[in-house]
Design a protein around this motif. Structure first.
Motif, PDB file in Angstrom:
ATOM      1  N   PRO A   1      15.473  -7.040  13.340  1.00 37.95           N
ATOM      2  CA  PRO A   1      14.714  -6.025  14.082  1.00 37.95           C
ATOM      3  C   PRO A   1      15.544  -5.328  15.152  1.00 37.95           C
ATOM      4  O   PRO A   1      15.188  -4.253  15.614  1.00 37.95           O
ATOM      5  N   GLY A   2      16.651  -5.952  15.528  1.00 43.24           N
ATOM      6  CA  GLY A   2      17.548  -5.321  16.499  1.00 43.24           C
ATOM      7  C   GLY A   2      16.921  -5.276  17.871  1.00 43.24           C
ATOM      8  O   GLY A   2      16.515  -6.276  18.402  1.00 43.24           O
ATOM      9  N   GLY A   3      16.778  -4.070  18.404  1.00 47.61           N
ATOM     10  CA  GLY A   3      16.385  -3.917  19.790  1.00 47.61           C
ATOM     11  C   GLY A   3      17.601  -3.328  20.463  1.00 47.61           C
ATOM     12  O   GLY A   3      17.673  -2.129  20.682  1.00 47.61           O
ATOM     13  N   SER A   4      18.564  -4.182  20.729  1.00 47.05           N
ATOM     14  CA  SER A   4      19.866  -3.661  21.148  1.00 47.05           C
ATOM     15  C   SER A   4      20.834  -3.954  20.009  1.00 47.05           C
ATOM     16  O   SER A   4      20.752  -4.972  19.338  1.00 47.05           O
ATOM     17  N   GLY A   5      21.732  -3.032  19.790  1.00 39.86           N
ATOM     18  CA  GLY A   5      22.808  -3.289  18.847  1.00 39.86           C
ATOM     19  C   GLY A   5      22.379  -3.234  17.395  1.00 39.86           C
ATOM     20  O   GLY A   5      21.559  -2.418  16.990  1.00 39.86           O
ATOM     21  N   VAL A   6      22.953  -4.126  16.613  1.00 38.89           N
ATOM     22  CA  VAL A   6      22.851  -4.099  15.161  1.00 38.89           C
ATOM     23  C   VAL A   6      21.405  -4.249  14.697  1.00 38.89           C
ATOM     24  O   VAL A   6      20.718  -5.168  15.096  1.00 38.89           O
ATOM     25  N   ARG A   7      20.965  -3.317  13.852  1.00 38.36           N
ATOM     26  CA  ARG A   7      19.625  -3.449  13.281  1.00 38.36           C
ATOM     27  C   ARG A   7      19.572  -2.772  11.913  1.00 38.36           C
ATOM     28  O   ARG A   7      20.393  -1.914  11.594  1.00 38.36           O
ATOM     29  N   TYR A   8      18.571  -3.174  11.124  1.00 42.25           N
ATOM     30  CA  TYR A   8      18.437  -2.642   9.773  1.00 42.25           C
ATOM     31  C   TYR A   8      17.738  -1.291   9.783  1.00 42.25           C
ATOM     32  O   TYR A   8      16.715  -1.117  10.437  1.00 42.25           O
ATOM     33  N   ARG A   9      18.305  -0.361   9.018  1.00 38.02           N
ATOM     34  CA  ARG A   9      17.721   0.980   8.816  1.00 38.02           C
ATOM     35  C   ARG A   9      17.753   1.287   7.332  1.00 38.02           C
ATOM     36  O   ARG A   9      18.835   1.390   6.751  1.00 38.02           O
ATOM     37  N   GLY A  10      16.592   1.501   6.747  1.00 38.53           N
ATOM     38  CA  GLY A  10      16.518   1.726   5.308  1.00 38.53           C
ATOM     39  C   GLY A  10      17.106   3.039   4.840  1.00 38.53           C
ATOM     40  O   GLY A  10      17.404   3.199   3.657  1.00 38.53           O
ATOM     41  N   ASP A  11      17.294   4.013   5.730  1.00 38.23           N
ATOM     42  CA  ASP A  11      17.838   5.301   5.274  1.00 38.23           C
ATOM     43  C   ASP A  11      19.343   5.243   5.031  1.00 38.23           C
ATOM     44  O   ASP A  11      19.867   5.975   4.196  1.00 38.23           O
ATOM     45  N   THR A  12      20.041   4.369   5.748  1.00 35.97           N
ATOM     46  CA  THR A  12      21.502   4.285   5.579  1.00 35.97           C
ATOM     47  C   THR A  12      21.963   2.922   5.054  1.00 35.97           C
ATOM     48  O   THR A  12      23.166   2.719   4.878  1.00 35.97           O
ATOM     49  N   MET A  13      21.017   2.009   4.817  1.00 35.14           N
ATOM     50  CA  MET A  13      21.374   0.658   4.382  1.00 35.14           C
ATOM     51  C   MET A  13      20.491   0.237   3.213  1.00 35.14           C
ATOM     52  O   MET A  13      19.410   0.781   3.013  1.00 35.14           O
ATOM     53  N   VAL A  14      20.987  -0.724   2.441  1.00 36.74           N
ATOM     54  CA  VAL A  14      20.213  -1.349   1.371  1.00 36.74           C
ATOM     55  C   VAL A  14      20.116  -2.835   1.686  1.00 36.74           C
ATOM     56  O   VAL A  14      21.109  -3.454   2.074  1.00 36.74           O
TER      57      VAL A  14
END
Ligand code: 4AZ
Length: 238
Positions: free
Chosen positions: A169-182
């Motif tokens: 879920p992130g919050g700060s820093g690294v998090r999952y985004r379905g538009d640029t990641m699988v």
């Protein structure tokens, strides 16, 4: 790759190793990342493979590394070692969130057309959750720093974005985004990409859908692998 099996290069001719030239030789030939051939002189890899975070120090320069193609065993002599003339790092790559983790390498001489894999389009059925997908690499096979000298592959599946949104879920820093990641993994756990596989391919339906990018641990059922979504991150012309 954890939970996988060894595979010959004839079954995956588009997989390449990125090798540090000053560490050439040895059982792993200086391999530090994977890559994938998308045109005779173009190799995709992860942007983070060329950054300061790999092996420390300065960003990689083209003189520092080479692409090893057509070779499954890094102890072997088969295939080609090809130098890189140019690197293009996705300007939208964001190291704080890991979004857009893609770079394009231009090779000094062309590889055979038979090494080239097709890249999926954004709307391709290969991205549907539940689709079987294969990840390839020479990375850690245990999650404890045991690297492969022969190419390995594991069968995972494309997972719904919600699986990675829940894990990262992130919050700060690294998090999952379905538009640029699988999001892809093994719902039972055990099969996954791992350290050293970064930049290597995720293939579904004979098409390239992702590049190994990041994740928490290796093979943990609740922490899937995260891959660069090549179809949206790679520009139309590159
Ligand atoms: C890495 O550090 C890495 N389990 C790549 C993939 C995964 C974890 C770590 C996914 O290169």
């Amino acid at each position: 790759v954890v939970g996988g099996r060894q595979v010959g290069i004839a079954d995956a001719p588009w997989v390449v190793a990125l090798s540090s030239r000053d560490r050439f030789g040895g059982t792993r030939a200086g391999q530090f990342c994977g890559g994938v051939v998308v045109a005779p002189t173009k190799v995709l890899t992860a942007a983070h493979c060329l950054g300061r975070e790999v092996l420390g120090g300065e960003p990689w320069e083209v003189r520092d590394f080479a692409v090893i193609a057509g070779r499954a065993s890094l102890r072997g002599q088969g295939g080609q070692e090809v130098r890189v003339s140019d690197t293009w790092i996705n300007p939208d790559y964001d190291p704080t969130t890991n979004s857009g983790d893609l770079a394009v390498l231009t090779l000094v001489s062309p590889l055979p057309e038979s090494y080239v894999i097709g890249v999926a389009r954004p709307e391709d059925a290969a991205y549907a959750p539940g689709t079987a997908a294969d990840v390839y690499g020479w990375g850690d096979t245990t999650g404890r720093g045991s690297y492969a000298s022969a190419l390995r592959t594991a069968r995972v599946q494309v997972l719904p974005d919600t699986a990675c949104e829940r894990a990262y879920p992130g919050g700060s820093g690294v998090r999952y985004r379905g538009d640029t990641m699988v999001c892809a993994g093994d719902p039972q756990g055990g099969k996954d990409a791992c350290q050293g596989d970064s930049g290597g391919p995720l293939v579904a339906g004979g098409l390239l859908i992702g590049l190994v990018s990041w994740g928490s641990g290796c093979g943990e059922a609740e922490n899937p692998g995260v891959y660069t979504r090549v179809s949206t991150v790679l520009p139309e012309r590159f």
